[in-house]
Design a protein around this motif. Structure first.
Motif, PDB file in Angstrom:
ATOM      1  N   UNK A 222     -13.365   3.760 -36.540  1.00 49.06           N
ATOM      2  CA  UNK A 222     -12.970   4.883 -35.697  1.00 49.06           C
ATOM      3  C   UNK A 222     -13.725   6.126 -36.168  1.00 49.06           C
ATOM      4  N   UNK A 223     -14.144   6.947 -35.214  1.00 48.60           N
ATOM      5  CA  UNK A 223     -15.015   8.083 -35.500  1.00 48.60           C
ATOM      6  C   UNK A 223     -14.463   9.351 -34.865  1.00 48.60           C
ATOM      7  N   UNK A 224     -14.533  10.433 -35.607  1.00 46.17           N
ATOM      8  CA  UNK A 224     -14.209  11.752 -35.058  1.00 46.17           C
ATOM      9  C   UNK A 224     -15.436  12.635 -35.216  1.00 46.17           C
ATOM     10  N   UNK A 225     -16.001  13.044 -34.095  1.00 42.69           N
ATOM     11  CA  UNK A 225     -17.235  13.827 -34.160  1.00 42.69           C
ATOM     12  C   UNK A 225     -17.455  14.580 -32.851  1.00 42.69           C
ATOM     13  N   UNK A 226     -17.959  15.800 -32.959  1.00 42.15           N
ATOM     14  CA  UNK A 226     -18.428  16.541 -31.791  1.00 42.15           C
ATOM     15  C   UNK A 226     -19.584  17.439 -32.201  1.00 42.15           C
ATOM     16  N   UNK A 227     -20.458  17.707 -31.258  1.00 41.57           N
ATOM     17  CA  UNK A 227     -21.606  18.570 -31.541  1.00 41.57           C
ATOM     18  C   UNK A 227     -21.157  19.972 -31.928  1.00 41.57           C
ATOM     19  N   UNK A 228     -19.997  20.395 -31.421  1.00 39.33           N
ATOM     20  CA  UNK A 228     -19.492  21.738 -31.696  1.00 39.33           C
ATOM     21  C   UNK A 228     -18.725  21.835 -33.007  1.00 39.33           C
ATOM     22  N   UNK A 229     -18.358  20.676 -33.590  1.00 35.79           N
ATOM     23  CA  UNK A 229     -17.528  20.676 -34.792  1.00 35.79           C
ATOM     24  C   UNK A 229     -16.066  20.957 -34.512  1.00 35.79           C
ATOM     25  N   UNK A 230     -15.658  20.826 -33.243  1.00 35.14           N
ATOM     26  CA  UNK A 230     -14.253  21.009 -32.849  1.00 35.14           C
ATOM     27  C   UNK A 230     -13.842  19.801 -32.014  1.00 35.14           C
ATOM     28  N   UNK A 231     -13.637  18.700 -32.693  1.00 37.78           N
ATOM     29  CA  UNK A 231     -13.431  17.424 -32.017  1.00 37.78           C
ATOM     30  C   UNK A 231     -12.000  17.253 -31.539  1.00 37.78           C
ATOM     31  N   UNK A 232     -11.811  16.332 -30.602  1.00 36.66           N
ATOM     32  CA  UNK A 232     -10.480  15.934 -30.178  1.00 36.66           C
ATOM     33  C   UNK A 232      -9.693  15.423 -31.385  1.00 36.66           C
ATOM     34  N   UNK A 233      -8.382  15.508 -31.315  1.00 36.70           N
ATOM     35  CA  UNK A 233      -7.531  15.157 -32.452  1.00 36.70           C
ATOM     36  C   UNK A 233      -7.588  13.659 -32.757  1.00 36.70           C
ATOM     37  N   UNK A 234      -7.412  13.323 -34.043  1.00 35.75           N
ATOM     38  CA  UNK A 234      -7.389  11.931 -34.488  1.00 35.75           C
ATOM     39  C   UNK A 234      -6.607  11.855 -35.797  1.00 35.75           C
ATOM     40  N   UNK A 235      -5.754  10.818 -35.905  1.00 40.02           N
ATOM     41  CA  UNK A 235      -4.905  10.628 -37.083  1.00 40.02           C
ATOM     42  C   UNK A 235      -4.894   9.153 -37.472  1.00 40.02           C
ATOM     43  N   UNK A 236      -4.605   8.892 -38.747  1.00 46.67           N
ATOM     44  CA  UNK A 236      -4.333   7.527 -39.175  1.00 46.67           C
ATOM     45  C   UNK A 236      -2.988   7.485 -39.884  1.00 46.67           C
ATOM     46  N   UNK A 237      -2.338   6.333 -39.814  1.00 42.50           N
ATOM     47  CA  UNK A 237      -1.064   6.161 -40.515  1.00 42.50           C
ATOM     48  C   UNK A 237      -1.312   5.936 -41.997  1.00 42.50           C
ATOM     49  N   UNK A 238      -0.331   6.299 -42.814  1.00 45.83           N
ATOM     50  CA  UNK A 238      -0.413   5.934 -44.226  1.00 45.83           C
ATOM     51  C   UNK A 238       0.061   4.487 -44.368  1.00 45.83           C
ATOM     52  N   UNK A 239      -0.127   3.919 -45.553  1.00 44.46           N
ATOM     53  CA  UNK A 239       0.216   2.513 -45.738  1.00 44.46           C
ATOM     54  C   UNK A 239       1.735   2.313 -45.695  1.00 44.46           C
ATOM     55  N   UNK A 240       2.136   1.146 -45.218  1.00 50.35           N
ATOM     56  CA  UNK A 240       3.548   0.845 -45.028  1.00 50.35           C
ATOM     57  C   UNK A 240       4.334   0.873 -46.342  1.00 50.35           C
ATOM     58  N   UNK A 241       3.826   0.306 -47.453  1.00 49.21           N
ATOM     59  CA  UNK A 241       4.605   0.404 -48.697  1.00 49.21           C
ATOM     60  C   UNK A 241       4.920   1.846 -49.083  1.00 49.21           C
ATOM     61  N   UNK A 242       3.977   2.758 -48.909  1.00 53.48           N
ATOM     62  CA  UNK A 242       4.242   4.167 -49.230  1.00 53.48           C
ATOM     63  C   UNK A 242       5.270   4.765 -48.282  1.00 53.48           C
ATOM     64  N   UNK A 243       5.184   4.382 -47.010  1.00 52.44           N
ATOM     65  CA  UNK A 243       6.166   4.868 -46.041  1.00 52.44           C
ATOM     66  C   UNK A 243       7.576   4.388 -46.391  1.00 52.44           C
TER      67      UNK A 243
END
Length: 283
Positions: free
Chosen positions: A204-225
């Protein structure tokens, strides 16, 4: 523009994330607080790898269901996501930014064992679409069935070596978009987040030419949760290697989701392997 999620981990029903979380993808299709558009009702898609597909002669070819119906309206989506079990799937809800509302323009896109989806846009794409189309592998050119910039970006990445090195190929494709756009006086051509998978690993990639990309998140690992929220029974739905990458968090639990930095690639491999790394310094 759009909202999407990518899941990898122990087998589950996609409904657990598409329908059943507090801010599920279907909920985001109707009300997306972090999206460029609040409503994403111009179709949806689900791509998944059937259980046992690697051993039944299909070489891991994903299944695909796409519709121009709003995700919150389509009863087939509810039926399918509650019936399917899969260890890896993509789901996407669309807000059309110009290309018509038709099934071939709904994400994810498929080629062989690969799935691809995108949130964002190639700015003023009509000005350099021809240039990019002419760079496609001649064998891939006739496989483009829709009219979106996203599908062209996918086939450009395939042309530039996606099946051998996904990170390098997506990077080369984006740089080619930027070169083509700027040659036609479009200063910031690339905007968005991209996900691609071969059925084993998600990139998965987050990138824009302007440096203001659409939002993107990942979950933390289940054991930590589970350590953070030992009494939250809903976590029992997920195995220890479960991970998602999402356009915006699926729950309000503090600490459950981490924002992906600008110009970053997230890699989720088999068995819960997770890492992120810089991706394309801003041009």
């Amino acid at each position: 523009m759009c909202r999407w999620l990518a899941y990898s981990g122990e087998s589950l029903h996609p409904s657990a994330l598409v329908l059943d979380t507090a801010h599920s993808l279907v909920a985001q299709s109707l009300n997306s607080p972090l999206g460029a558009e609040t409503v994403n009702g111009d179709g949806f898609g689900l791509g998944w790898y059937p259980m046992g597909a690697m051993g039944d002669g299909r070489a891991g070819v994903p299944a695909l269901f796409r519709s121009i119906e709003p995700a919150w309206w389509d009863e087939n989506l509810r039926e399918l996501t509650q019936a399917i079990e899969t260890e890896l799937f993509f789901a996407h809800v669309r807000a059309a930014a110009g290309p018509p509302i038709q099934q071939t323009n709904c994400h994810p896109f498929r080629h062989g064992r690969w799935l691809f989806m995108h949130n964002g846009a190639l700015a003023e794409f009509h000005r350099y679409r021809r240039d990019l189309m002419l760079e496609l592998d001649p064998e891939l050119f006739p496989l483009i069935r829709g009219t979106t910039d996203s599908e062209v970006l996918f086939h450009l990445a395939l042309t530039l070596g996606l099946e051998q090195d996904p990170i390098a190929a997506v990077g080369r494709a984006i740089r080619r978009v930027e070169d083509a756009g700027r040659a036609h006086d479009v200063p910031q051509p690339m905007q968005g987040t991209v996900a691609v998978t071969d059925g084993a690993t998600i990139w998965a990639f987050r990138y824009s030419s302007s440096g203001r990309s659409r939002s993107l998140f990942h979950s933390i690992d289940i054991p930590s949760l589970r350590e953070l929220y030992p009494d939250f029974e809903r976590l029992d739905t997920f195995g220890p290697t479960a991970r998602v990458v999402v356009s915006e968090p699926l729950t309000d639990l503090p600490g459950a989701f981490v924002e992906v930095p600008e110009a970053t690639a997230v890699i989720i491999g088999p068995g819960g392997d997770f890492r992120q790394e810089p991706f394309l310094a801003a041009a």
